[in-house]
Motif scaffolding. Structure first.
Motif, PDB file in Angstrom:
ATOM      1  N   THR A  40      66.227  14.392  54.499  1.00 57.29           N
ATOM      2  CA  THR A  40      66.561  15.788  54.156  1.00 57.29           C
ATOM      3  C   THR A  40      66.919  16.528  55.445  1.00 57.29           C
ATOM      4  N   ARG A  41      68.183  16.580  55.770  1.00 57.78           N
ATOM      5  CA  ARG A  41      68.648  17.265  56.984  1.00 57.78           C
ATOM      6  C   ARG A  41      68.965  18.723  56.638  1.00 57.78           C
ATOM      7  N   ARG A  42      67.998  19.576  56.794  1.00 51.44           N
ATOM      8  CA  ARG A  42      68.157  20.973  56.427  1.00 51.44           C
ATOM      9  C   ARG A  42      68.944  21.729  57.506  1.00 51.44           C
ATOM     10  N   ARG A  43      69.736  22.718  57.045  1.00 53.24           N
ATOM     11  CA  ARG A  43      70.536  23.553  57.950  1.00 53.24           C
ATOM     12  C   ARG A  43      70.124  25.021  57.778  1.00 53.24           C
ATOM     13  N   TYR A  44      70.135  25.741  58.886  1.00 51.41           N
ATOM     14  CA  TYR A  44      69.686  27.130  58.887  1.00 51.41           C
ATOM     15  C   TYR A  44      70.765  28.013  59.502  1.00 51.41           C
ATOM     16  N   ARG A  45      71.064  29.120  58.811  1.00 49.38           N
ATOM     17  CA  ARG A  45      72.025  30.114  59.274  1.00 49.38           C
ATOM     18  C   ARG A  45      71.347  31.479  59.317  1.00 49.38           C
ATOM     19  N   ALA A  46      71.844  32.343  60.213  1.00 49.56           N
ATOM     20  CA  ALA A  46      71.380  33.730  60.252  1.00 49.56           C
ATOM     21  C   ALA A  46      72.114  34.527  59.177  1.00 49.56           C
ATOM     22  N   SER A  47      71.411  35.436  58.514  1.00 48.63           N
ATOM     23  CA  SER A  47      72.018  36.204  57.429  1.00 48.63           C
ATOM     24  C   SER A  47      73.099  37.156  57.913  1.00 48.63           C
ATOM     25  N   ASP A  48      73.019  37.564  59.180  1.00 54.90           N
ATOM     26  CA  ASP A  48      74.015  38.507  59.708  1.00 54.90           C
ATOM     27  C   ASP A  48      75.005  37.831  60.641  1.00 54.90           C
ATOM     28  N   ALA A  49      75.118  36.499  60.587  1.00 55.66           N
ATOM     29  CA  ALA A  49      76.069  35.767  61.434  1.00 55.66           C
ATOM     30  C   ALA A  49      76.540  34.536  60.674  1.00 55.66           C
ATOM     31  N   GLU A  50      77.779  34.139  60.953  1.00 54.80           N
ATOM     32  CA  GLU A  50      78.339  32.975  60.265  1.00 54.80           C
ATOM     33  C   GLU A  50      78.028  31.670  60.997  1.00 54.80           C
ATOM     34  N   ALA A  51      77.663  31.778  62.257  1.00 57.67           N
ATOM     35  CA  ALA A  51      77.410  30.569  63.045  1.00 57.67           C
ATOM     36  C   ALA A  51      76.154  29.860  62.548  1.00 57.67           C
ATOM     37  N   LEU A  52      76.169  28.543  62.649  1.00 49.58           N
ATOM     38  CA  LEU A  52      75.020  27.725  62.265  1.00 49.58           C
ATOM     39  C   LEU A  52      73.959  27.813  63.356  1.00 49.58           C
ATOM     40  N   VAL A  53      72.760  28.167  62.962  1.00 46.40           N
ATOM     41  CA  VAL A  53      71.678  28.306  63.941  1.00 46.40           C
ATOM     42  C   VAL A  53      71.110  26.942  64.323  1.00 46.40           C
ATOM     43  N   TYR A  54      70.780  26.119  63.332  1.00 53.28           N
ATOM     44  CA  TYR A  54      70.113  24.847  63.661  1.00 53.28           C
ATOM     45  C   TYR A  54      70.272  23.864  62.500  1.00 53.28           C
ATOM     46  N   THR A  55      70.405  22.579  62.840  1.00 55.21           N
ATOM     47  CA  THR A  55      70.429  21.489  61.867  1.00 55.21           C
ATOM     48  C   THR A  55      69.397  20.446  62.274  1.00 55.21           C
ATOM     49  N   VAL A  56      68.558  20.042  61.350  1.00 56.35           N
ATOM     50  CA  VAL A  56      67.544  19.028  61.637  1.00 56.35           C
ATOM     51  C   VAL A  56      68.225  17.726  62.041  1.00 56.35           C
ATOM     52  N   PRO A  57      67.819  17.091  63.160  1.00 60.93           N
ATOM     53  CA  PRO A  57      68.468  15.847  63.604  1.00 60.93           C
ATOM     54  C   PRO A  57      68.202  14.691  62.645  1.00 60.93           C
ATOM     55  N   PRO A  58      69.075  13.676  62.633  1.00 62.93           N
ATOM     56  CA  PRO A  58      68.924  12.574  61.665  1.00 62.93           C
ATOM     57  C   PRO A  58      67.779  11.622  61.987  1.00 62.93           C
ATOM     58  N   VAL A  59      67.382  11.539  63.258  1.00 63.99           N
ATOM     59  CA  VAL A  59      66.310  10.612  63.643  1.00 63.99           C
ATOM     60  C   VAL A  59      65.325  11.348  64.532  1.00 63.99           C
ATOM     61  N   GLY A  60      64.156  10.770  64.686  1.00 58.82           N
ATOM     62  CA  GLY A  60      63.131  11.327  65.563  1.00 58.82           C
ATOM     63  C   GLY A  60      62.189  10.241  66.030  1.00 58.82           C
ATOM     64  N   VAL A  61      61.256  10.611  66.888  1.00 56.93           N
ATOM     65  CA  VAL A  61      60.290   9.655  67.429  1.00 56.93           C
ATOM     66  C   VAL A  61      58.969  10.371  67.667  1.00 56.93           C
ATOM     67  N   ARG A  62      57.876   9.645  67.485  1.00 55.13           N
ATOM     68  CA  ARG A  62      56.541  10.190  67.709  1.00 55.13           C
ATOM     69  C   ARG A  62      55.721   9.205  68.536  1.00 55.13           C
TER      70      ARG A  62
END
Length: 340
Positions: free
Chosen positions: A308-330
């Motif tokens: 689930t790669r969620r994307r976040y935008r600001a309500s007062d801007a069209e630019a994409l704020v952040y997208t969850v990366p496809p992989v990670g490590v712990r």
């Protein structure tokens, strides 16, 4: 400090050392026994151990013996490793046959604790056991297991399982606590804590884990000063094949993690919150050390693939704020308390 073997028990097994020819070493036993003048051979000790475990289903045991001789007799330093851990003993006797007999008993009890212990308890000591100095008794026969009667004919329905099933086939229970630092869903390392309930067999482990991660800030690359604060709470189910080497276990865990991802805006005029689903696949090689029967310590590197790669935008801007990366490590570690 040294421990002196019980005279009547050592004498009983000493008589077994001389009975019959040495048989081939069993697959479940790894015995390192030195060749010392005046002592029984390794093959004789193995043969006695096999007679003591006759009719049982032994578990794997590794034993290493060191024998030194002096004017007072012989001293044995014995180290025995089984699925439950490691035990070390030091024994002394003027006769090396008694030490060989005691070694056979200790190894046999570690391999088949219930059956062999019952045989040892059933053997009556001589009346002058306190005065006998490991004198040999007449050869004793190890009782053969009673045959299981065959059913008279086919029966209908399902009956209860036999109580004679070896208890070691039942899984052990462990409760673990861990700490980790990971990348994903943020692109920076964030700390987290976890609790795990595990079912343990010798070659596999099943985990049910719950984890919570501290909030991590992810900033927008195109909008300076704006970002999103992410916090993850999840549960995971994992299966882990194991390779056990004495007190160490090499593991490779794989599973599925499901949870909720809480997002809150940062640097905006109105920082609203949202909650979304989280799903990821897990793969984690690791190593676990069990210094005590009831305690183990482990470390692992866990890789994750985000479904689930969620994307976040600001309500007062069209630019994409952040997208969850496809992989990670712990990177994590922890301890577990074992219940058998």
């Amino acid at each position: 400090m040294s421990i002196r073997p019980c005279p009547w028990l050592a004498a009983l097994c000493a008589s077994l050392l001389g009975a019959g020819e040495a048989a081939a070493a069993p697959a479940w036993l790894e015995l390192r026994w030195p060749a010392v003048e005046g002592c029984p051979t390794r093959e004789e000790v193995e043969a006695t151990t096999m007679r003591l475990t006759g009719g049982e289903s032994p578990q794997p045991v590794a034993a290493e013996a060191q024998i030194t001789a002096d004017a007072a007799g012989f001293t044995l330093a014995l180290r025995v490793s089984d699925v439950g851990g490691v035990q070390e003993r030091t024994l002394q006797s003027p006769r090396c046959e008694a030490l060989a007999a005691a070694t056979a008993v200790i190894v046999a009890v570690a391999a088949a604790p219930i059956g062999v212990s019952a045989q040892v308890v059933a053997a009556p000591p001589p009346r002058d056991a306190l005065d006998v100095d490991l004198a040999p008794l007449p050869a004793a026969e190890v009782p053969a297991p009673a045959p299981t009667p065959a059913p008279a004919g086919p029966t209908m329905g399902m009956g209860p399982e036999s109580d004679a099933a070896p208890s070691r086939r039942r899984p052990g229970l462990a409760i673990g606590f861990g700490a980790a630092a990971g990348i994903g869903p943020t692109k920076r390392f964030v700390a987290g804590l976890s609790g795990t309930v595990s079912l343990l067999w010798r070659r596999v482990r099943l985990d049910l884990r719950g984890s919570g991660w501290f909030p991590g800030l992810a900033r927008a690359s195109e909008l300076p000063g704006i970002g999103v604060r992410l916090q993850l709470a999840a549960a995971a189910v994992r299966g882990c094949p194991r390779l056990v080497l004495r007190a160490l276990a090499l593991e490779l865990c794989a599973g599925l993690e499901l949870g909720a991802l809480l997002a809150e805006g940062a640097g905006l005029q109105e920082n609203s919150r949202s909650r979304g689903a989280w799903a990821a696949g897990l793969l984690a090689p690791g190593v676990r050390w069990q210094p005590l029967r009831w305690l183990s310590l482990g470390v692992e590197v866990e890789g994750l693939v985000t479904f689930t790669r969620r994307r976040y935008r600001a309500s007062d801007a069209e630019a994409l704020v952040y997208t969850v990366p496809p992989v990670g490590v712990r990177l994590g570690g922890g301890l577990a308390v074992h219940f058998f």
